[in-house]
Design an enzyme around this catalytic site. Structure first.
Site, PDB file in Angstrom:
ATOM      1  N   GLU A  18      84.073  28.500  30.650  1.00  0.00           N
ATOM      2  CA  GLU A  18      82.802  28.852  31.292  1.00  0.00           C
ATOM      3  C   GLU A  18      81.786  29.279  30.240  1.00  0.00           C
ATOM      4  OE1 GLU A  18      82.916  31.240  34.948  1.00  0.00           O
ATOM      5  OE2 GLU A  18      81.531  32.621  33.966  1.00  0.00           O
ATOM      6  N   GLY A 109      75.644  35.182  44.523  1.00  0.00           N
ATOM      7  CA  GLY A 109      74.900  35.821  43.436  1.00  0.00           C
ATOM      8  C   GLY A 109      74.770  37.301  43.706  1.00  0.00           C
TER       9      GLY A 109
HETATM   10  P1  FAD Z   1      80.073  35.786  49.328  1.00  0.00           P
HETATM   11  O1  FAD Z   1      81.225  34.893  49.548  1.00  0.00           O
HETATM   12  O2  FAD Z   1      78.851  35.561  50.150  1.00  0.00           O
HETATM   13  O3  FAD Z   1      80.572  37.281  49.543  1.00  0.00           O
HETATM   14  C1  FAD Z   1      79.711  38.387  49.267  1.00  0.00           C
HETATM   15  C2  FAD Z   1      80.174  39.606  50.056  1.00  0.00           C
HETATM   16  O4  FAD Z   1      79.918  39.404  51.434  1.00  0.00           O
HETATM   17  C3  FAD Z   1      81.670  39.887  49.937  1.00  0.00           C
HETATM   18  O5  FAD Z   1      81.849  41.282  50.000  1.00  0.00           O
HETATM   19  C4  FAD Z   1      82.242  39.228  51.153  1.00  0.00           C
HETATM   20  O6  FAD Z   1      83.478  39.811  51.521  1.00  0.00           O
HETATM   21  C5  FAD Z   1      81.130  39.450  52.171  1.00  0.00           C
HETATM   22  N1  FAD Z   1      81.017  38.388  53.173  1.00  0.00           N
HETATM   23  C6  FAD Z   1      80.951  37.064  52.940  1.00  0.00           C
HETATM   24  N2  FAD Z   1      80.807  36.374  54.083  1.00  0.00           N
HETATM   25  C7  FAD Z   1      80.736  37.309  55.059  1.00  0.00           C
HETATM   26  C8  FAD Z   1      80.564  37.242  56.475  1.00  0.00           C
HETATM   27  N3  FAD Z   1      80.433  36.078  57.104  1.00  0.00           N
HETATM   28  N4  FAD Z   1      80.534  38.407  57.158  1.00  0.00           N
HETATM   29  C9  FAD Z   1      80.674  39.586  56.528  1.00  0.00           C
HETATM   30  N5  FAD Z   1      80.838  39.712  55.204  1.00  0.00           N
HETATM   31  C10 FAD Z   1      80.882  38.589  54.474  1.00  0.00           C
HETATM   32  N6  FAD Z   1      76.787  35.253  39.802  1.00  0.00           N
HETATM   33  C11 FAD Z   1      75.660  34.657  39.341  1.00  0.00           C
HETATM   34  O7  FAD Z   1      74.581  35.198  39.550  1.00  0.00           O
HETATM   35  N7  FAD Z   1      75.682  33.462  38.656  1.00  0.00           N
HETATM   36  C12 FAD Z   1      76.848  32.824  38.408  1.00  0.00           C
HETATM   37  O8  FAD Z   1      76.859  31.748  37.814  1.00  0.00           O
HETATM   38  C13 FAD Z   1      78.071  33.418  38.850  1.00  0.00           C
HETATM   39  N8  FAD Z   1      79.259  32.821  38.621  1.00  0.00           N
HETATM   40  C14 FAD Z   1      80.402  33.381  39.114  1.00  0.00           C
HETATM   41  C15 FAD Z   1      81.621  32.734  38.895  1.00  0.00           C
HETATM   42  C16 FAD Z   1      82.793  33.261  39.385  1.00  0.00           C
HETATM   43  C17 FAD Z   1      84.089  32.537  39.133  1.00  0.00           C
HETATM   44  C18 FAD Z   1      82.782  34.489  40.105  1.00  0.00           C
HETATM   45  C19 FAD Z   1      84.051  35.080  40.636  1.00  0.00           C
HETATM   46  C20 FAD Z   1      81.587  35.151  40.323  1.00  0.00           C
HETATM   47  C21 FAD Z   1      80.376  34.611  39.833  1.00  0.00           C
HETATM   48  N9  FAD Z   1      79.153  35.243  40.046  1.00  0.00           N
HETATM   49  C22 FAD Z   1      77.996  34.652  39.569  1.00  0.00           C
HETATM   50  C23 FAD Z   1      79.075  36.549  40.721  1.00  0.00           C
HETATM   51  C24 FAD Z   1      78.919  36.420  42.258  1.00  0.00           C
HETATM   52  O9  FAD Z   1      77.701  35.768  42.547  1.00  0.00           O
HETATM   53  C25 FAD Z   1      78.946  37.822  42.829  1.00  0.00           C
HETATM   54  O10 FAD Z   1      80.216  38.379  42.685  1.00  0.00           O
HETATM   55  C26 FAD Z   1      78.448  37.997  44.251  1.00  0.00           C
HETATM   56  O11 FAD Z   1      78.267  39.392  44.514  1.00  0.00           O
HETATM   57  C27 FAD Z   1      79.398  37.481  45.326  1.00  0.00           C
HETATM   58  O12 FAD Z   1      79.337  36.124  45.385  1.00  0.00           O
HETATM   59  P2  FAD Z   1      80.240  35.316  46.453  1.00  0.00           P
HETATM   60  O13 FAD Z   1      79.912  33.908  46.223  1.00  0.00           O
HETATM   61  O14 FAD Z   1      81.633  35.739  46.418  1.00  0.00           O
HETATM   62  O15 FAD Z   1      79.579  35.812  47.833  1.00  0.00           O
END
Ligand code: FAD
Length: 293
Positions: A18, A109
């Protein structure tokens, strides 16, 4: 070119690197040198993170496209919902597609105020990563991945609720997940078990970041909600004044974590390189000499 999902279905461990989009020309030169160093290892894929703010976002698309074009490596573009309307997010997906990038990591994000600040979606934007999985699925042609959290996402109500979110993302069309950094193999295996118990089949690729610089990793761990376990601190703290010793110990610990993960059936290893190649190469070469990758 076959998809990552197809590769993972064959049960061959994937290994990947990455990168982040550099801020300036000097940073970009470092990145291209790093990529040239890592390319001979023939990774299964590489990925490029997505920042908040127009110029950094354009850079992600441009760099991801250039990696794919120049090296032919399978490249995954990250994409988040931060500070963009649904229309703007759709445009980025179309830019990826136009540049031949057909793998995306669909993420929510973090808020501008940092991972601990309350999340506020863009007024014309989307709320959860699952919305982006659906949007990319509707556009079609993408092999879609999502984030997973061995220690739970900081906002999640519980580890169980967080595992349910991952399974929901799979049902919405995600074909692989990559985890946040973590330090204990058992945290990873416990997440996999929660997901399997809920009927999820999605391959979960562990994200690996060796401790090379204690202050930097502590900060990243704190921001991401990961905790550096006591058993790791006990090995690093006594040598924390000796940079070379910390680096050597960090590489040793990360290498052992990789061995434990592969031995326990992890479908691959995803190295967070911070745009440097040396530590990743060292770990990788040890694993290869042992026939593990
Ligand atoms: P989601 O899946 O939307 O989850 C966010 C929160 O909401 C979680 O607590 C989840 O449990 C909760 N949730 C989700 N869906 C629901 C629902 N329907 N009802 C109630 N609660 C819900 N960030 C960047 O800015 N740029 C990047 O390039 C980047 N790359 C990453 C790569 C990896 C491998 C990882 C693990 C993280 C990366 N991140 C990046 C960080 C990530 O964007 C953050 O951790 C963010 O806070 C959560 O993203 P998510 O996609 O898991 O969100």
């Amino acid at each position: 070119d076959r998809s990552l999902a197809a590769h993972l279905r064959d049960g061959v461990p994937s290994f990947s690197f990455e990168f982040f989009p550099p801020k300036d020309d000097a940073g970009e030169e470092v990145l291209w040198n790093t990529i040239a160093d890592l390319e001979p290892l023939e990774p299964t894929f590489v990925s490029v993170t997505y920042g908040a703010g127009g110029t950094s976002q354009e850079r992600t698309v441009r760099i991801t496209a250039r990696i794919a074009e120049q090296s032919g490596m399978r490249a995954i573009g990250h994409l988040t919902l931060v500070a963009q309307s649904k229309g703007e997010i759709e445009d980025v997906l179309k830019q990826y597609a136009a540049a031949g990038i057909d793998h995306v990591l669909a993420l929510r994000g973090d808020p501008k105020g940092g991972p601990r600040a309350p999340w506020e979606p863009h007024p014309d934007g989307m709320t959860y990563a699952i919305d982006l999985v659906e949007l990319a699925g509707d556009l079609g042609g993408f092999c879609i991945g999502v984030a997973a959290f061995p220690e739970g996402h900081p906002d999640a109500a519980s580890l169980q609720a967080d595992a349910e979110v991952l399974v929901a993302k799979e049902r919405a069309g995600a074909e692989y997940a990559i985890t946040q950094l973590f330090f204990r193999a058992s945290d990873y295996f416990d997440l996999v078990q929660r997901v399997r118990d809920l009927g999820g089949r999605i391959p979960i690729i562990p994200g690996i970041m060796p401790i090379l610089n204690f202050a930097q990793v502590s900060r990243m761990a704190e921001l991401s909600g990961a905790e550096i376990p006591r058993e790791v601190l006990d090995q690093i703290e006594p040598i924390s004044d000796d940079k070379d010793a910390v680096r050597a110990k960090g590489i040793e610990l990360a290498t052992q974590l990789c061995r434990d993960l592969l031995a326990g059936g992890a479908p691959g290893l995803h190295f967070i390189t911070l745009n440097r190649s040396k530590a990743t190469r060292e770990i990788f070469e040890t694993l290869r000499s042992e026939g593990l990758v």
